[in-house]
Enzyme design. Structure first.
Site, mmCIF file in Angstrom:
data_model
loop_
_atom_site.group_PDB
_atom_site.id
_atom_site.type_symbol
_atom_site.label_atom_id
_atom_site.label_comp_id
_atom_site.label_asym_id
_atom_site.label_seq_id
_atom_site.Cartn_x
_atom_site.Cartn_y
_atom_site.Cartn_z
ATOM 1 N N SER A 40 -2.506 4.827 -14.292
ATOM 2 C CA SER A 40 -3.406 4.474 -15.419
ATOM 3 C C SER A 40 -3.683 2.980 -15.606
ATOM 4 C CB SER A 40 -2.894 5.029 -16.764
ATOM 5 O OG SER A 40 -3.127 6.421 -16.865
ATOM 6 N N THR A 41 -3.040 2.113 -14.808
ATOM 7 C CA THR A 41 -3.218 0.674 -15.073
ATOM 8 C C THR A 41 -4.409 0.051 -14.347
ATOM 9 O OG1 THR A 41 -1.783 -0.044 -13.261
ATOM 10 C CG2 THR A 41 -0.727 0.382 -15.402
ATOM 11 N N GLY A 42 -5.141 0.854 -13.582
ATOM 12 C CA GLY A 42 -6.322 0.350 -12.887
ATOM 13 C C GLY A 42 -7.578 0.725 -13.651
ATOM 14 N N VAL A 43 -8.347 1.640 -13.067
ATOM 15 C CA VAL A 43 -9.603 2.115 -13.662
ATOM 16 C C VAL A 43 -9.400 2.592 -15.110
ATOM 17 C CG1 VAL A 43 -11.400 3.891 -13.474
ATOM 18 C CG2 VAL A 43 -10.518 2.800 -11.421
ATOM 19 N N TYR A 44 -8.236 3.198 -15.400
ATOM 20 C CA TYR A 44 -7.991 3.777 -16.729
ATOM 21 C C TYR A 44 -7.511 2.769 -17.774
ATOM 22 C CZ TYR A 44 -8.768 8.576 -15.044
ATOM 23 O OH TYR A 44 -9.323 9.734 -14.544
ATOM 24 N N ASP B 137 0.832 -1.201 0.000
ATOM 25 C CA ASP B 137 0.000 0.000 0.000
ATOM 26 C C ASP B 137 0.876 1.265 0.000
ATOM 27 O OD1 ASP B 137 -1.783 2.049 0.546
ATOM 28 O OD2 ASP B 137 -2.762 0.985 2.204
ATOM 29 N N ASN C 92 -7.640 12.115 -10.993
ATOM 30 C CA ASN C 92 -8.368 12.483 -12.215
ATOM 31 C C ASN C 92 -8.288 14.002 -12.343
ATOM 32 O OD1 ASN C 92 -10.714 13.695 -10.780
ATOM 33 N ND2 ASN C 92 -11.035 11.581 -10.122
ATOM 34 N N VAL D 218 -6.200 4.070 -5.992
ATOM 35 C CA VAL D 218 -5.136 4.624 -5.157
ATOM 36 C C VAL D 218 -5.481 6.053 -4.714
ATOM 37 C CG1 VAL D 218 -3.678 5.494 -7.056
ATOM 38 C CG2 VAL D 218 -2.618 4.705 -4.943
ATOM 39 N N ASP D 219 -6.201 6.773 -5.541
ATOM 40 C CA ASP D 219 -6.658 8.133 -5.219
ATOM 41 C C ASP D 219 -7.518 8.114 -3.942
ATOM 42 O OD1 ASP D 219 -7.182 10.828 -5.503
ATOM 43 O OD2 ASP D 219 -8.464 10.631 -7.271
HETATM 44 N N1 AR6 Z 1 -1.328 1.534 -3.072
HETATM 45 C C1 AR6 Z 1 -0.654 1.314 -4.226
HETATM 46 N N2 AR6 Z 1 -1.238 1.046 -5.401
HETATM 47 C C2 AR6 Z 1 -2.598 0.984 -5.403
HETATM 48 C C3 AR6 Z 1 -3.387 1.224 -4.252
HETATM 49 C C4 AR6 Z 1 -2.698 1.507 -3.047
HETATM 50 N N3 AR6 Z 1 -3.351 1.738 -1.891
HETATM 51 N N4 AR6 Z 1 -4.704 1.107 -4.602
HETATM 52 C C5 AR6 Z 1 -4.731 0.805 -5.912
HETATM 53 N N5 AR6 Z 1 -3.473 0.727 -6.411
HETATM 54 P P1 AR6 Z 1 -6.146 3.274 -10.145
HETATM 55 P P2 AR6 Z 1 -5.840 4.826 -12.650
HETATM 56 C C6 AR6 Z 1 -2.999 0.418 -7.769
HETATM 57 O O1 AR6 Z 1 -7.407 2.700 -10.637
HETATM 58 O O2 AR6 Z 1 -5.895 3.599 -13.478
HETATM 59 C C7 AR6 Z 1 -9.420 6.903 -9.543
HETATM 60 O O3 AR6 Z 1 -10.789 6.797 -9.309
HETATM 61 C C8 AR6 Z 1 -3.937 -0.315 -8.679
HETATM 62 O O4 AR6 Z 1 -3.903 -1.723 -8.401
HETATM 63 O O5 AR6 Z 1 -6.050 3.727 -8.751
HETATM 64 O O6 AR6 Z 1 -4.763 5.850 -12.960
HETATM 65 C C9 AR6 Z 1 -8.992 8.315 -9.909
HETATM 66 O O7 AR6 Z 1 -9.751 9.302 -9.245
HETATM 67 C C10 AR6 Z 1 -3.325 0.004 -10.049
HETATM 68 O O8 AR6 Z 1 -2.212 -0.862 -10.314
HETATM 69 O O9 AR6 Z 1 -5.690 4.563 -11.062
HETATM 70 C C11 AR6 Z 1 -9.225 8.343 -11.389
HETATM 71 O O10 AR6 Z 1 -10.571 8.624 -11.696
HETATM 72 C C12 AR6 Z 1 -2.794 1.426 -9.862
HETATM 73 O O11 AR6 Z 1 -2.788 1.658 -8.446
HETATM 74 C C13 AR6 Z 1 -8.898 6.943 -11.822
HETATM 75 O O12 AR6 Z 1 -9.107 6.121 -10.686
HETATM 76 C C14 AR6 Z 1 -3.629 2.511 -10.534
HETATM 77 O O13 AR6 Z 1 -5.009 2.190 -10.437
HETATM 78 C C15 AR6 Z 1 -7.460 6.800 -12.226
HETATM 79 O O14 AR6 Z 1 -7.245 5.521 -12.756
#
Ligand code: AR6
Length: 169
Positions: free
Chosen positions: A119-123, A12, A26, A35-36
């Site tokens: 960007s590798t999660g929701v995006y 984390d 975002n 993560v946000d």
């Molecule tokens: N610590 C480290 N990495 C994490 C954590 C954490 N606590 N939680 C998630 N991740 P994402 P995006 C990883 O979706 O794709 C938000 O709603 C996760 O597994 O957080 O850039 C924003 O407000 C993945 O590998 O970010 C935007 O709307 C990585 O962090 C949107 O999501 C990024 O996943 C941004 O999407």
């Protein structure tokens, strides 16, 4: 910086004791999931208050705030691109998000920072390509960095950690 260090950490990002953690935010900078959401929960409501005063952030750019209740002193908020298939400058925008975060860190005199896999999660940016971009940008930046000495790639699952480890050398 000849002796800069790059590390991969599986866990984390909100628990890391570094000068700054990077937030994959975002364009509103007003919080979200992933993560946000985790960063805003751990930093407390004063983070949102400061973010409101920033009036958003463009894709590929980066802005600095205090870390509040986090162990990290600062948060660098950047916005990665949504993946639309690869023809919408996604690779360039992701590279800029890393580069501009590093420029903000260097400008603020911060020596250690941790990035999530932007960007590798929701995006939905493809993980391997995103890893390659992240590594390339960080390695190149560290060649001429004067202040930033340590960059941690913080992965939240074993698959990402494995990918980063592959590209580390
Ligand atoms: N610590 C480290 N990495 C994490 C954590 C954490 N606590 N939680 C998630 N991740 P994402 P995006 C990883 O979706 O794709 C938000 O709603 C996760 O597994 O957080 O850039 C924003 O407000 C993945 O590998 O970010 C935007 O709307 C990585 O962090 C949107 O999501 C990024 O996943 C941004 O999407």
């Amino acid at each position: 910086m000849a002796h800069a260090i790059i590390e991969v950490y599986d866990g984390d990002i909100t628990e890391l004791d570094v000068d700054a953690i990077v937030n994959a935010a975002n364009t509103s900078l007003l919080g979200g999931g992933g993560v946000d959401g985790a960063i805003h929960r751990a930093a407390g409501p004063r983070l949102l208050e400061e973010c409101r005063s920033l009036r958003g952030c463009r894709i590929g750019e980066a802005k600095l705030t205090q870390g509040y209740d986090l162990k990290a002193r600062y948060v660098i908020h950047t916005v990665g691109p949504v993946w639309y298939g690869g023809d919408k400058h996604e690779a360039d925008l992701l590279a800029r998000a890393y580069r501009n975060s590093l420029i903000v860190a260097e400008g603020a005199g911060l020596s250690s920072l941790a990035f999530p896999a932007i960007s590798t999660g929701v995006y939905q940016f493809p993980k391997r390509q995103a890893t390659e971009i992240a590594m390339t940008e960080v390695k190149e930046f560290l060649l001429s960095a004067k202040v930033v000495q340590k960059v941690i790639f913080c992965c939240f699952d074993a698959e990402m950690a494995q990918l980063y480890s592959e590209y580390l050398n």
